[in-house]
Scaffold this active site. Structure first.
Site, mmCIF file in Angstrom:
data_model
loop_
_atom_site.group_PDB
_atom_site.id
_atom_site.type_symbol
_atom_site.label_atom_id
_atom_site.label_comp_id
_atom_site.label_asym_id
_atom_site.label_seq_id
_atom_site.Cartn_x
_atom_site.Cartn_y
_atom_site.Cartn_z
ATOM 1 C CB SER A 125 -0.014 -14.389 0.280
ATOM 2 O OG SER A 125 0.963 -14.423 -0.712
ATOM 3 C CE1 TYR A 149 2.614 -9.847 3.168
ATOM 4 C CE2 TYR A 149 3.439 -11.311 1.451
ATOM 5 C CZ TYR A 149 2.407 -10.592 2.019
ATOM 6 O OH TYR A 149 1.159 -10.613 1.439
ATOM 7 C CE LYS A 153 -0.422 -11.431 4.769
ATOM 8 N NZ LYS A 153 -1.708 -10.768 4.717
ATOM 9 C CG ASN A 179 1.479 -13.113 -8.745
ATOM 10 O OD1 ASN A 179 1.413 -14.188 -8.170
ATOM 11 N ND2 ASN A 179 2.612 -12.470 -8.887
ATOM 12 C CG LEU A 200 5.753 -7.828 -14.250
ATOM 13 C CD1 LEU A 200 7.150 -7.470 -14.720
ATOM 14 C CD2 LEU A 200 5.366 -9.219 -14.763
ATOM 15 N N PRO A 294 16.994 -12.525 -6.240
ATOM 16 C CG PRO A 294 18.712 -11.763 -4.860
ATOM 17 C CD PRO A 294 17.802 -11.329 -5.972
HETATM 18 P P1 NAD Z 1 -2.398 -2.357 0.344
HETATM 19 O O1 NAD Z 1 -1.144 -1.943 1.025
HETATM 20 O O2 NAD Z 1 -2.797 -1.638 -0.891
HETATM 21 O O3 NAD Z 1 -3.616 -2.306 1.370
HETATM 22 C C1 NAD Z 1 -3.460 -2.552 2.744
HETATM 23 C C2 NAD Z 1 -4.169 -1.424 3.474
HETATM 24 O O4 NAD Z 1 -4.068 -1.662 4.885
HETATM 25 C C3 NAD Z 1 -3.566 -0.056 3.218
HETATM 26 O O5 NAD Z 1 -4.599 0.836 2.859
HETATM 27 C C4 NAD Z 1 -2.924 0.345 4.552
HETATM 28 O O6 NAD Z 1 -2.994 1.747 4.758
HETATM 29 C C5 NAD Z 1 -3.758 -0.435 5.535
HETATM 30 N N1 NAD Z 1 -3.091 -0.811 6.797
HETATM 31 C C6 NAD Z 1 -1.906 -1.441 6.966
HETATM 32 N N2 NAD Z 1 -1.681 -1.670 8.283
HETATM 33 C C7 NAD Z 1 -2.755 -1.159 8.942
HETATM 34 C C8 NAD Z 1 -3.122 -1.091 10.320
HETATM 35 N N3 NAD Z 1 -2.333 -1.559 11.283
HETATM 36 N N4 NAD Z 1 -4.303 -0.507 10.638
HETATM 37 C C9 NAD Z 1 -5.128 -0.008 9.666
HETATM 38 N N5 NAD Z 1 -4.827 -0.052 8.357
HETATM 39 C C10 NAD Z 1 -3.657 -0.618 8.002
HETATM 40 O O7 NAD Z 1 -2.269 -3.927 0.061
HETATM 41 P P2 NAD Z 1 -3.186 -4.879 -0.825
HETATM 42 O O8 NAD Z 1 -2.416 -5.250 -2.030
HETATM 43 O O9 NAD Z 1 -4.532 -4.303 -0.944
HETATM 44 O O10 NAD Z 1 -3.214 -6.159 0.109
HETATM 45 C C11 NAD Z 1 -4.266 -6.399 1.026
HETATM 46 C C12 NAD Z 1 -3.955 -7.697 1.777
HETATM 47 O O11 NAD Z 1 -3.806 -8.748 0.837
HETATM 48 C C13 NAD Z 1 -2.663 -7.643 2.580
HETATM 49 O O12 NAD Z 1 -2.879 -8.331 3.788
HETATM 50 C C14 NAD Z 1 -1.683 -8.388 1.712
HETATM 51 O O13 NAD Z 1 -0.672 -9.013 2.476
HETATM 52 C C15 NAD Z 1 -2.587 -9.425 1.069
HETATM 53 N N6 NAD Z 1 -2.068 -9.917 -0.219
HETATM 54 C C16 NAD Z 1 -1.790 -9.023 -1.222
HETATM 55 C C17 NAD Z 1 -1.282 -9.484 -2.423
HETATM 56 C C18 NAD Z 1 -0.912 -8.526 -3.534
HETATM 57 O O14 NAD Z 1 -0.190 -8.920 -4.447
HETATM 58 N N7 NAD Z 1 -1.405 -7.299 -3.541
HETATM 59 C C19 NAD Z 1 -1.074 -10.862 -2.623
HETATM 60 C C20 NAD Z 1 -1.385 -11.750 -1.582
HETATM 61 C C21 NAD Z 1 -1.893 -11.251 -0.383
HETATM 62 N N1 UDP Z 2 9.638 -9.206 -12.277
HETATM 63 C C1 UDP Z 2 10.544 -8.682 -13.190
HETATM 64 N N2 UDP Z 2 10.855 -7.351 -13.073
HETATM 65 C C2 UDP Z 2 10.317 -6.534 -12.114
HETATM 66 C C3 UDP Z 2 9.388 -7.102 -11.192
HETATM 67 C C4 UDP Z 2 9.079 -8.448 -11.302
HETATM 68 O O1 UDP Z 2 11.047 -9.367 -14.063
HETATM 69 O O2 UDP Z 2 10.657 -5.343 -12.050
HETATM 70 C C5 UDP Z 2 9.264 -10.642 -12.406
HETATM 71 C C6 UDP Z 2 9.586 -11.493 -11.199
HETATM 72 O O3 UDP Z 2 10.915 -11.990 -11.281
HETATM 73 C C7 UDP Z 2 8.521 -12.600 -11.270
HETATM 74 C C8 UDP Z 2 7.317 -11.871 -11.897
HETATM 75 O O4 UDP Z 2 7.859 -10.699 -12.534
HETATM 76 O O5 UDP Z 2 8.940 -13.606 -12.181
HETATM 77 C C9 UDP Z 2 6.267 -11.444 -10.872
HETATM 78 O O6 UDP Z 2 6.920 -10.691 -9.858
HETATM 79 P P1 UDP Z 2 6.090 -9.930 -8.718
HETATM 80 O O7 UDP Z 2 7.088 -9.272 -7.791
HETATM 81 O O8 UDP Z 2 5.075 -9.050 -9.358
HETATM 82 O O9 UDP Z 2 5.305 -11.108 -7.989
HETATM 83 P P2 UDP Z 2 5.855 -12.361 -7.124
HETATM 84 O O10 UDP Z 2 7.296 -12.559 -7.465
HETATM 85 O O11 UDP Z 2 5.640 -11.972 -5.725
HETATM 86 O O12 UDP Z 2 5.024 -13.505 -7.556
#
Ligand code: NAD
Ligand code: UDP
Length: 334
Positions: A125, A149, A153, A179, A200, A294
């Protein structure tokens, strides 16, 4: 080629499953449904015409993983999506995050070693980058996560580096997502967070369907063009394509360890998102400005050049596509 997707029923995993199946890969999914629903499996089948093999198991459970490998000895690569991802919750329950996010990686590496599986893609991430005023972020920009968190990562990245150093024939690609928003064009799969969304776009979608009255915009006094926070939003289908590109590179062999940003390189403000959403979907989202959240920073966007040069990956979907498809999915799942 058989690929194991951990967390493959989640938001990014399900879109990647669709993309890989459509590219001719055989996809096997393990997910414990802690943050997803079993119906997603049928949605993947509806979109692709293929029902992937599914195991409802915990990836931290090494014995369960061994059983999966016993039944699928020809797994060539793992894409490790499984993990918890809520920043706020990670501050309240750090051990839950360390246990799941790091425990799952350790279990996978142990079992991969036993079954001689040498290709790994890791979901990292943008949160691993140290807070900086200098944008864009390059893969070698300074690191330093600011919450539990983010540290899971970062620690996983370090674990993978150590492991790869000790096992030079192990291939790892670390993908740092910016994002992800948007949903599959079918409207069948998308982001479906439990409870009140922190992010968001899911919040905007819930305002649009009337679940919440209005959006609270966290701060309008940042040093940005309109005072609201700026981020690099990438369509989840583009992100899924990025995984397919990474997989191609990985299975070509001799990768060692590579890190790529997956973003667009373009920053949009919160107001850009709300205005575009209202433009393409009708004037559905009201908002008010409240104080900053914050831990938030003003601006964050990627340099996507390395992925473009080395993976041949470039995001093509625009903000309108992201806003339209997000709302389409929300309406279908309301
Ligand atoms: P998500 O929560 O939709 O998907 C994660 C999946 O993993 C879920 O289906 C959950 O049931 C499963 N899971 C969690 N722990 C498990 C375990 N111990 N065993 C088996 N299954 C398990 O999340 P996502 O948005 O699809 O994210 C996927 C990955 O990408 C995550 O590692 C997250 O940290 C990373 N990531 C997501 C974002 C984002 O904004 N969505 C951004 C950067 C990184
Ligand atoms: N944000 C907002 N209202 C919300 C959720 C998010 O104004 O209810 C803003 C937040 O401050 C940031 C942007 O939207 O500037 C993206 O936030 P998000 O939580 O989606 O992603 P991240 O902050 O993890 O990049």
């Amino acid at each position: 080629m058989k690929i194991l997707l951990t967390g493959g029923l989640g938001y990014i995993g399900s879109h990647t499953a669709v993309e890989l199946i459509q590219n001719g890969y055989e996809v096997v999914i393990v997910d414990n449904l802690s943050n997803s629903k079993i119906e997603v499996l049928n949605k993947i089948e509806l979109i692709t015409g293929i029902l992937p093999k599914f195991y409802q198991k915990d990836v931290c459970d090494q014995h369960a993983l061994q059983e999966i490998f016993e039944e699928n000895k020809d797994i060539e690569a793992i894409i490790h999506f499984a993990g918890f991802k809520a920043v706020g919750e990670s501050c309240l329950e750090p051990l839950k995050y360390y246990k799941n996010n790091i425990g799952s990686t350790l279990s996978l590496l142990n079992v991969m070693e036993k079954y001689n599986c040498k290709n790994f893609i890791y979901s990292s991430s943008a949160t691993v980058y140290a807070v900086s005023e200098i944008m864009p972020l390059y893969e070698d920009s300074p690191l330093g996560a600011s919450n539990p968190y983010g540290r899971t990562k970062l620690f996983n990245e370090e674990i993978l580096k150590d492991y790869q150093t000790a096992h030079p024939d192990f291939n790892v690609i670390i993908l740092r997502y910016f994002n992800p928003i948007g949903a599959h064009e079918s409207g069948l799969i998308g982001e479906d967070p439990n409870g009140i969304p922190n992010n968001l776009m899911p919040y905007i979608c819930k305002v649009a369907v009337g679940e919440f009255d209005h959006l609270k915009i966290f701060g309008n006094d940042y040093n940005t063009k309109d005072g609201t926070g700026v981020r690099d939003y990438i369509h989840v289908v583009d992100l899924a394509i990025g995984h397919a590109k990474a997989l191609e590179k990985l299975t070509d062999g001799d990768v060692g360890l590579k890190i790529y940003n997956l973003g667009t390189g373009v920053g949009y403000s919160v107001l850009d998102i709300v205005n575009t959403f209202n433009k393409v979907n009708g004037n559905l989202v009201k908002y008010e400005f409240v104080s900053r959240r914050p831990g938030d920073i003003a601006i964050c966007y990627a340099s996507p050049k390395k992925a473009e040069n080395e993976l041949g990956f470039k995001a093509t979907r625009n903000l309108e596509d992201m806003c339209k498809s997000s709302y389409e999915y929300q309406k279908n799942n309301h």
